[in-house]
Design a protein around this motif. Structure first.
Motif, PDB file in Angstrom:
ATOM      1  N   ASN A  17       0.849  -1.200   0.000  1.00  0.00           N
ATOM      2  CA  ASN A  17       0.000   0.000   0.000  1.00  0.00           C
ATOM      3  C   ASN A  17       0.883   1.247   0.000  1.00  0.00           C
ATOM      4  N   ASN A  18       0.426   2.276  -0.684  1.00  0.00           N
ATOM      5  CA  ASN A  18       1.093   3.589  -0.652  1.00  0.00           C
ATOM      6  C   ASN A  18       2.589   3.489  -0.961  1.00  0.00           C
ATOM      7  N   VAL A  19       2.902   2.919  -2.119  1.00  0.00           N
ATOM      8  CA  VAL A  19       4.302   2.780  -2.517  1.00  0.00           C
ATOM      9  C   VAL A  19       4.883   4.151  -2.851  1.00  0.00           C
ATOM     10  N   SER A  20       6.013   4.460  -2.246  1.00  0.00           N
ATOM     11  CA  SER A  20       6.670   5.740  -2.502  1.00  0.00           C
ATOM     12  C   SER A  20       7.200   5.772  -3.928  1.00  0.00           C
ATOM     13  N   SER A  21       7.644   6.941  -4.341  1.00  0.00           N
ATOM     14  CA  SER A  21       8.147   7.092  -5.706  1.00  0.00           C
ATOM     15  C   SER A  21       9.467   7.850  -5.701  1.00  0.00           C
ATOM     16  N   LYS A  65      10.874  -0.456 -10.293  1.00  0.00           N
ATOM     17  CA  LYS A  65      10.609   0.035  -8.944  1.00  0.00           C
ATOM     18  C   LYS A  65      11.280  -0.941  -7.988  1.00  0.00           C
ATOM     19  N   ARG A 190      11.217  -2.018  -0.004  1.00  0.00           N
ATOM     20  CA  ARG A 190      10.698  -0.640  -0.047  1.00  0.00           C
ATOM     21  C   ARG A 190      11.054   0.117   1.234  1.00  0.00           C
ATOM     22  N   ASP A 194      13.247   3.494   1.341  1.00  0.00           N
ATOM     23  CA  ASP A 194      12.609   4.719   1.828  1.00  0.00           C
ATOM     24  C   ASP A 194      13.377   5.376   2.964  1.00  0.00           C
TER      25      ASP A 194
END
Length: 436
Positions: A17-21, A65, A190, A194
């Motif tokens: 959920n809500n994968v950063s970019s 990604k 991830r 992050d």
């Protein structure tokens, strides 16, 4: 040039959920070291470089990604012991070094997970190794013998214990070792990306297409034309390393496949009758890996292919899903209404002589590859030690890493591999059919 592709099928990544970019590389910049590949090796290398040289700038760059590649596709085991061939063929001194290296990697993971509060289903659940029949039990007896030789703690399960843990009577024997960890690999990748140190720039969806040596280092050109300069390169690209011009004809790309169910309902959990949060590897190398996750999903992993094209062919997934379904129903006929939600393939790098590679490929270029399908702990510690090598920090762990690594042998031309490797895999599958 073959580039990594994402197929939108990896269950671990699709459940995030809500994968950063992190934006693709578009400008020109200069770095001390560029780390190519954001999996276990690359993530650990970039972080360790930043810790070793806090005043220098570093770049971690991935073609996809982060979490979509091989490191986000494994079955979520972080194994502390020598595994498969290294367990069977290594000397006691060699195995002791591997255990020390792997456990250092686990401690490093735990430090980052605790420090940054990374939610990745990290669990000190240990690992089960299990057999189905006579063939598997012979492998398991040898495994037990090797554990005794290494003075490792283990427990052989009774039939009742196996049923209470696995929720099935399918297995005839199993051994538990407490040192391994379980996790959600894409979430871990991830979370680590992050929370990189401030002197690491992270770039995604930017394949590197060319590496050019200059008088002072290298110029790297991305697929979109962007360029970066650096003094050193760490190749954390495993099976794609030959596409960048290094380790050609030494890495054998092999893909294995997994299917993941939807979460079991309360009623289905009652019928299942086992525990959550466990992982089982087969005593027979060609057998079936099984996971039960913290969120009540069962995972079946088996079936191999020679991944000459590096990526997952979509047309193979339905066939693999059917194979997984057979293995699932053999173990859990009482869960016949539980469907698979995701099926995917993930590639690892093998070598013809079962040797891993670690160290300097040529001046200024460093790599770790041929992970032999044990990438989480081994990849992490090798990334850390590559960073130490680049920074000129030579300690006992780096010495151990060099000593447990080797020189992957030359492979036959691909035209022969495309015939010989699938044939050998079919023979192994047939021999291990009772354990699937």
């Amino acid at each position: 040039m073959i580039l990594p592709e994402y197929d939108n099928q990896c269950g671990w990544y699709e459940l995030l959920n809500n994968v950063s970019s992190f934006p693709p590389l578009e400008d020109q910049a200069t770095f001390h070291t560029v780390v190519i590949g954001g999996g276990f090796v690359g993530n650990a290398a970039a972080r360790r470089l930043a810790e070793n040289l806090p005043d220098e700038p570093f770049l971690l760059i991935d073609a996809l990604k982060i979490g979509q590649g091989a490191s986000g596709r494994n079955s979520g085991f972080v194994i502390d012991q020598p595994h498969k061939r290294e367990l069977e063929l290594s000397s006691d001194a060699h195995k002791a070094k591997i255990v020390r290296l792997n456990r250092t990697a686990i401690e490093y993971f735990e430090t980052q997970i605790d420090k940054y509060g990374i939610e990745c289903q990290w669990s000190k659940a240990g690992k089960y190794q299990a057999a189905v029949g006579e063939r598997g039990e012979k492998h398991l007896a040898n495994y037990e013998h090797l554990l005794k030789q290494g003075n490792e703690v283990y427990h052989r399960l009774s039939a009742e214990e196996m049923r209470n843990v696995f929720g099935t009577d399918y297995y005839s024997a199993a051994i538990y070792t407490p040192g391994g960890m379980l996790m959600q690999p894409a979430a871990l990748m991830r979370g680590l990306a992050d929370n990189m140190p401030s002197n690491v720039r992270v770039v995604e969806e930017t394949p590197i297409s060319e590496i050019e040596r200059t008088g002072t280092g290298f110029v790297l050109t991305a697929n979109n034309g962007a360029k970066v300069r650096c003094r050193h390169i760490i190749l954390a690209t495993n099976i794609f390393t030959p596409e960048l011009g290094f380790m050609r004809n030494r890495i054998l790309p092999v893909m294995t496949f997994a299917s993941m169910t939807r979460p079991l309902s309360e009623a289905e959990m009652s019928v299942y009758g086992g525990q959550t949060d466990w992982g089982l590897t087969p005593a027979d190398h060609a057998g079936t890996t099984v996971r039960m996750t913290q969120d009540r999903r069962l995972i079946i992993r088996n079936s191999y292919r020679y991944a000459h094209d590096y990526n997952t062919p979509a047309h193979l997934l339905p066939k693999m899903k059917l194979r997984h379904r057979e293995g699932f129903l053999a173990r859990y006929p009482h869960l016949k209404d539980v469907e698979f939600e995701y099926t995917w393939g993930g590639a690892s790098g093998l070598s013809g002589n079962f040797e891993t590679f670690f160290g300097k490929v040529e001046e200024g270029v460093y790599a770790s590859c041929c992970d032999q399908s044990v990438g989480a702990a081994r990849g992490t510690i090798s990334g850390m030690m590559l960073a130490d090598m680049v920074a000129g920090r030579h300690g006992q762990l780096l010495q151990d890493m060099v000593e447990v690594s080797g020189n992957p042998s030359w492979l036959p031309p691909k035209i022969f591999l495309r015939v010989g490797v699938p044939l050998r895999m079919q023979m192994a599958r047939f021999a291990s059919r009772s354990e699937l």
